[in-house]
Structure formats: C-alpha cells, structure tokens
Design a protein around this motif. Sequence first.
Motif, PDB file in Angstrom:
ATOM      1  N   ARG A  18     -10.529  -9.968   1.971  1.00 43.94           N
ATOM      2  CA  ARG A  18      -9.186 -10.301   1.745  1.00 43.94           C
ATOM      3  C   ARG A  18      -8.489  -9.677   2.999  1.00 43.94           C
ATOM      4  NH1 ARG A  18      -6.928  -7.196  -3.874  1.00 43.94           N
ATOM      5  NH2 ARG A  18      -5.127  -8.179  -2.999  1.00 43.94           N
ATOM      6  N   LYS A  19      -8.327 -10.845   3.430  1.00 49.34           N
ATOM      7  CA  LYS A  19      -7.602 -10.541   4.706  1.00 49.34           C
ATOM      8  C   LYS A  19      -6.177 -10.349   4.506  1.00 49.34           C
ATOM      9  CE  LYS A  19     -10.785 -12.974   7.936  1.00 49.34           C
ATOM     10  NZ  LYS A  19     -10.795 -14.304   8.336  1.00 49.34           N
ATOM     11  N   ALA A  20      -6.230  -9.230   5.479  1.00 49.17           N
ATOM     12  CA  ALA A  20      -4.113  -9.377   5.287  1.00 49.17           C
ATOM     13  C   ALA A  20      -3.983  -8.845   6.812  1.00 49.17           C
ATOM     14  CB  ALA A  20      -4.011  -7.629   4.466  1.00 49.17           C
ATOM     15  N   PHE A  21      -2.578  -7.967   6.924  1.00 47.33           N
ATOM     16  CA  PHE A  21      -1.982  -7.434   8.217  1.00 47.33           C
ATOM     17  C   PHE A  21      -0.960  -6.593   8.102  1.00 47.33           C
ATOM     18  CE2 PHE A  21       1.305 -10.863   6.762  1.00 47.33           C
ATOM     19  CZ  PHE A  21       2.057  -9.970   7.629  1.00 47.33           C
ATOM     20  N   LEU A  22      -1.317  -5.938   9.072  1.00 45.94           N
ATOM     21  CA  LEU A  22      -0.263  -4.235   9.181  1.00 45.94           C
ATOM     22  C   LEU A  22       0.684  -4.301   9.904  1.00 45.94           C
ATOM     23  CD1 LEU A  22      -0.841  -1.557   8.132  1.00 45.94           C
ATOM     24  CD2 LEU A  22      -1.811  -1.226   9.907  1.00 45.94           C
ATOM     25  N   ILE A  23       1.376  -3.694   9.416  1.00 47.55           N
ATOM     26  CA  ILE A  23       3.399  -3.644   9.491  1.00 47.55           C
ATOM     27  C   ILE A  23       2.997  -2.586  10.141  1.00 47.55           C
ATOM     28  CG2 ILE A  23       5.057  -4.485  10.355  1.00 47.55           C
ATOM     29  CD1 ILE A  23       5.024  -6.838   8.251  1.00 47.55           C
ATOM     30  N   ALA A  24       3.310  -1.964  11.264  1.00 47.44           N
ATOM     31  CA  ALA A  24       3.035  -0.064  11.626  1.00 47.44           C
ATOM     32  C   ALA A  24       4.026   0.420  12.151  1.00 47.44           C
ATOM     33  CB  ALA A  24       1.875   0.577  12.479  1.00 47.44           C
ATOM     34  N   ASP A  25       4.812   1.519  11.613  1.00 46.71           N
ATOM     35  CA  ASP A  25       5.913   1.969  11.672  1.00 46.71           C
ATOM     36  C   ASP A  25       7.164   0.823  12.040  1.00 46.71           C
ATOM     37  OD1 ASP A  25       4.273   4.545  11.976  1.00 46.71           O
ATOM     38  OD2 ASP A  25       3.517   3.482  14.241  1.00 46.71           O
ATOM     39  N   TYR A  26       7.627   0.065  11.388  1.00 46.05           N
ATOM     40  CA  TYR A  26       8.349  -0.744  11.581  1.00 46.05           C
ATOM     41  C   TYR A  26       9.792   0.313  11.190  1.00 46.05           C
ATOM     42  CZ  TYR A  26       9.967  -5.369  12.120  1.00 46.05           C
ATOM     43  OH  TYR A  26      10.880  -6.786  12.232  1.00 46.05           O
ATOM     44  N   PHE A  27      10.490  -0.722  11.696  1.00 42.54           N
ATOM     45  CA  PHE A  27      12.748   0.278  11.385  1.00 42.54           C
ATOM     46  C   PHE A  27      11.760   1.625  11.453  1.00 42.54           C
ATOM     47  CE2 PHE A  27      12.060  -3.345   8.384  1.00 42.54           C
ATOM     48  CZ  PHE A  27      12.440  -4.118   9.263  1.00 42.54           C
ATOM     49  N   ASN A  28      11.537   2.038  12.098  1.00 41.15           N
ATOM     50  CA  ASN A  28      10.949   3.988  12.302  1.00 41.15           C
ATOM     51  C   ASN A  28      10.478   4.414  10.929  1.00 41.15           C
ATOM     52  OD1 ASN A  28      11.246   4.158  15.300  1.00 41.15           O
ATOM     53  ND2 ASN A  28      13.962   3.470  14.715  1.00 41.15           N
ATOM     54  N   ASP A  29       9.752   3.950  10.407  1.00 40.55           N
ATOM     55  CA  ASP A  29       9.316   3.957   8.956  1.00 40.55           C
ATOM     56  C   ASP A  29       8.291   4.812   8.907  1.00 40.55           C
ATOM     57  OD1 ASP A  29       8.813   4.188   5.973  1.00 40.55           O
ATOM     58  OD2 ASP A  29       9.895   2.292   5.316  1.00 40.55           O
ATOM     59  N   VAL A  30       7.777   5.837   8.622  1.00 36.70           N
ATOM     60  CA  VAL A  30       6.482   6.886   7.737  1.00 36.70           C
ATOM     61  C   VAL A  30       5.738   6.105   7.048  1.00 36.70           C
ATOM     62  CG1 VAL A  30       7.823   8.655   7.967  1.00 36.70           C
ATOM     63  CG2 VAL A  30       7.531   7.844   5.818  1.00 36.70           C
ATOM     64  N   PHE A  31       5.877   4.890   6.866  1.00 36.18           N
ATOM     65  CA  PHE A  31       4.882   4.410   5.782  1.00 36.18           C
ATOM     66  C   PHE A  31       4.572   2.807   6.556  1.00 36.18           C
ATOM     67  CE2 PHE A  31       6.810   5.587   2.725  1.00 36.18           C
ATOM     68  CZ  PHE A  31       6.390   6.595   1.794  1.00 36.18           C
ATOM     69  N   ASN A  32       3.043   2.307   6.818  1.00 34.23           N
ATOM     70  CA  ASN A  32       3.046   1.224   6.776  1.00 34.23           C
ATOM     71  C   ASN A  32       2.885   0.193   5.863  1.00 34.23           C
ATOM     72  OD1 ASN A  32       2.671   2.707   9.708  1.00 34.23           O
ATOM     73  ND2 ASN A  32      -0.118   2.888   9.325  1.00 34.23           N
ATOM     74  N   THR A  33       2.814  -0.880   6.154  1.00 33.01           N
ATOM     75  CA  THR A  33       2.862  -2.079   5.687  1.00 33.01           C
ATOM     76  C   THR A  33       1.808  -2.994   5.664  1.00 33.01           C
ATOM     77  OG1 THR A  33       5.574  -2.028   5.871  1.00 33.01           O
ATOM     78  CG2 THR A  33       4.638  -3.862   4.919  1.00 33.01           C
ATOM     79  N   PHE A  34       1.239  -3.422   4.500  1.00 31.75           N
ATOM     80  CA  PHE A  34       0.172  -4.113   4.452  1.00 31.75           C
ATOM     81  C   PHE A  34       0.773  -5.027   3.582  1.00 31.75           C
ATOM     82  CE2 PHE A  34      -2.164  -0.026   5.213  1.00 31.75           C
ATOM     83  CZ  PHE A  34      -3.211  -0.926   6.101  1.00 31.75           C
ATOM     84  N   LEU A  35       0.229  -6.790   4.077  1.00 30.77           N
ATOM     85  CA  LEU A  35       0.310  -7.700   3.515  1.00 30.77           C
ATOM     86  C   LEU A  35      -1.108  -8.561   3.678  1.00 30.77           C
ATOM     87  CD1 LEU A  35       4.122  -8.774   5.114  1.00 30.77           C
ATOM     88  CD2 LEU A  35       3.200  -7.707   2.277  1.00 30.77           C
ATOM     89  N   ASP A  36      -1.141  -8.882   1.453  1.00 31.10           N
ATOM     90  CA  ASP A  36      -2.365 -10.049   1.826  1.00 31.10           C
ATOM     91  C   ASP A  36      -2.245 -10.871   2.088  1.00 31.10           C
ATOM     92  OD1 ASP A  36      -4.893 -10.514   1.024  1.00 31.10           O
ATOM     93  OD2 ASP A  36      -4.206 -10.195  -1.291  1.00 31.10           O
ATOM     94  N   PHE A  37      -2.883 -11.525   2.871  1.00 33.27           N
ATOM     95  CA  PHE A  37      -2.480 -13.836   2.735  1.00 33.27           C
ATOM     96  C   PHE A  37      -4.000 -14.184   2.468  1.00 33.27           C
ATOM     97  CE2 PHE A  37      -3.279 -11.980   7.290  1.00 33.27           C
ATOM     98  CZ  PHE A  37      -4.481 -12.756   7.467  1.00 33.27           C
ATOM     99  N   GLU A  38      -4.586 -13.352   2.144  1.00 35.68           N
ATOM    100  CA  GLU A  38      -5.913 -14.284   0.455  1.00 35.68           C
ATOM    101  C   GLU A  38      -6.436 -13.872   0.453  1.00 35.68           C
ATOM    102  OE1 GLU A  38      -9.359 -15.271   4.166  1.00 35.68           O
ATOM    103  OE2 GLU A  38      -8.099 -16.198   5.683  1.00 35.68           O
TER     104      GLU A  38
END
Length: 300
Positions: free
Chosen positions: A280-300
């Motif tokens: 399941r491939k995904a992409f990672l949005i790291a430190d976006y909006f100076n947030d302590v969380f990284n966001t993962f979005l699954d696209f497959e």
Amino acid sequence: MHQCCLGVMRKLIVLWLRGNLRTRLSSGQVREISSRLLGLRPFMPDLFARKPRGLEDIDRWKATELRQFALYTGKIVLKGVLSDELYEHFMLFTVALAILVCPQLVKQYTSFASDLLVHFVEEGRKLYGDEFLVYNVHSMVHLASDAHAYGGLDECSAFPFENYLHQLKRLVRSGRNPLSQIIRRLGEIDKHREELNNKPAAVLKTQKPNNVFVLSDLQCCEVVSVVDATGKVDRMVLCRVYDNPEPLFMQPCDSRLIGAYKAQVRHTRMKQLSQRLLVRKAFLIADYFNDVFNTFLDFE
C-alpha cells in the motif's frame, strides 16, 4: 473523470473563488490555500503525474489535478481556511469518493458512501443555493450504485480511455495515414510483448518522497535502505516504522477507514521487513503547518 473531477470538484472550487459573496473566499484565503498547495509539491511521489498548482491556475487544471485535490490534498489545505460548514460539506464528498474508488471499501461501505453523497447534495443546496444543483451534482445521488455495480469508480472511469488516447497519439509520427501507423506500431508492440513482460522488477526506491507505505491501520513506514538485495521480491529492507498512527479526522468517519493517518516521529522504531509487505503506497507530509504530527495518505 467528467462527473466528479471536472464536474463537481471544479464547480466547488469555482464557487469558492467566484460564487456568491456568502461562500466566496477572500483574496487572503485564496493565497493561503495556493501557498499550501505549492508547499505540498516536495511531498508528492513520482506516481502522481502532476504536482499541485495554485488556485490562480484553476482554469488550466487538468482532471488528474482535480482528482488529486478531491481525494488527497483538499482535506489538508482547506482545513482552517475554509469555513467550518463549507469544509464539513467538502469532507462528505472527499470521503465518499475515497470509498468508491477503492474496490475493497466499495463492497462493504456502498450504503454509507451513498448516504454521504445524498447529504452532500442536500446540504449543497442550502449552502450555495439552487445554482449548485446542476446535472453533475444531482448524479452524485446515483454514483454509489454505479460504483458497486462495476466494482469501483476506476472500473467505469474515463481516465483509462484518456490515458490510452495519449499513448495512441505518441504512435503517430506524421499526418499521413495515421490509422496505418497506429496498426503497425501496435503490431510491433505485440511482437515484443513477451520481452517487455519479462523485464526485471522495478527497483524499490528508498529516497523521499517515494519510500512511504502503509503496512496496516496500526503501522506506517518509510523505507530507509535495502538490507538484502539478493532476492528480487522477498528481499529485506530497513524501515522506520510508525506505530499506532492516529486518525487525521473523525468526521464524517474515522479517517483510517480511507487511509489517512497522523503519527509522531517519537513513536517510531527501526525494523527489517520483507519487501512483500510493502504493498500500500502512500505519501508522507512531514512537519506541515509546524505540526508535531506527520500526515500519511494512502493512495493505493
């Protein structure tokens, strides 16, 4: 392609940019969303044909860009900028669409997606007025049943046909006898098809942003390096594993249902995994909006 992306998604964005003053975004809000979209470009894997563009280019956005916004980036860049009622209305659309494009989810959650889309149409009339109820929007009421009948929206989408038209155009070398040229090129492709099918497996990428995967609802990972390259399929890779990711949102459903997660770097560990698990491939949005969380979005 035409109904959801070029139809409903484009209409929503145009209403935010040029619609009634009650729902129109200010110039500052438009700049903020455009800035966020451009900020996502470094995080987009190569499998996405196009990188995000700003809203000032909306009249030139392609269907794939609108699909990307509807399924993935919209929920990120609109949060906190769009008013709560408009954002919640958009979330009905994006969650339903994410369910209906997934062959696994559409089998189990067709009824839920249908309810979301009916509510989307009803609330759209209240928010945007009668001008919102065009044919494409009304068709949302029937979208879930079509997705269920065909096994997912991608199974009855115009996208594959549009993509193949591009391939056919590339087979034509001149304006003389184009059909004959296409037939000859297709014959050449058939002749070498077996050779093409026996090409070695694609090399697993370990560089950002193409090294991110969802292992399960309880784990996501980034591939760091290949440990054992002797096997083509079952080789071992070193991964940074994010344990117990949290939902990115809880309305209109737990976001983990559609493969959207947030996780903290401090909840990670290095682990060797078989490449077979990286499906399941995904992409990672790291430190976006100076947030302590990284966001993962699954696209497959």
